[in-house]
Design a protein around this motif. Structure first.
Motif: not given
Length: 92
Positions: A20-48
């Motif tokens: 909560k409060g962290r900033i991310f990029f949307v790296v993939k849209i799964i469907d109308h309800e879910y997306v994958l996000i990554s920031d390259g720090k805590k949530r790396k691209l290998e495990r969005p």
């Protein structure tokens, strides 16, 4: 909020959960309800992070460099994501 309101490369802030409060990029849209996000720090691209769209606050900022790399399947590094977030002065 529906995923068609979101785009790959868009900047979002998590409004619920551990990140909560962290900033991310949307790296993939799964469907109308879910997306994958990554920031390259805590949530790396290998495990969005899989996140519900309703738990994200979207910014009207789409980083075209990030979007183009994702869409064209170019290699992208975590350092590149961190640098792009830092340029936006939104990195938390």
């Amino acid at each position: 909020m529906l995923s068609n309101d979101l785009s790959v490369g868009q900047v979002v802030e998590v409004s619920a959960g551990k990140e909560k409060g962290r900033i991310f990029f949307v790296v993939k849209i799964i469907d109308h309800e879910y997306v994958l996000i990554s920031d390259g720090k805590k949530r790396k691209l290998e495990r969005p992070k899989l996140k519900k769209v309703k738990h994200l606050k979207r910014f009207n900022v789409i980083n075209n460099k990030v979007k183009n790399k994702i869409v064209s399947d170019q290699t992208m590094t975590d350092a590149f994501l961190r640098a792009e977030l830092t340029k936006l002065n939104l990195f938390i």
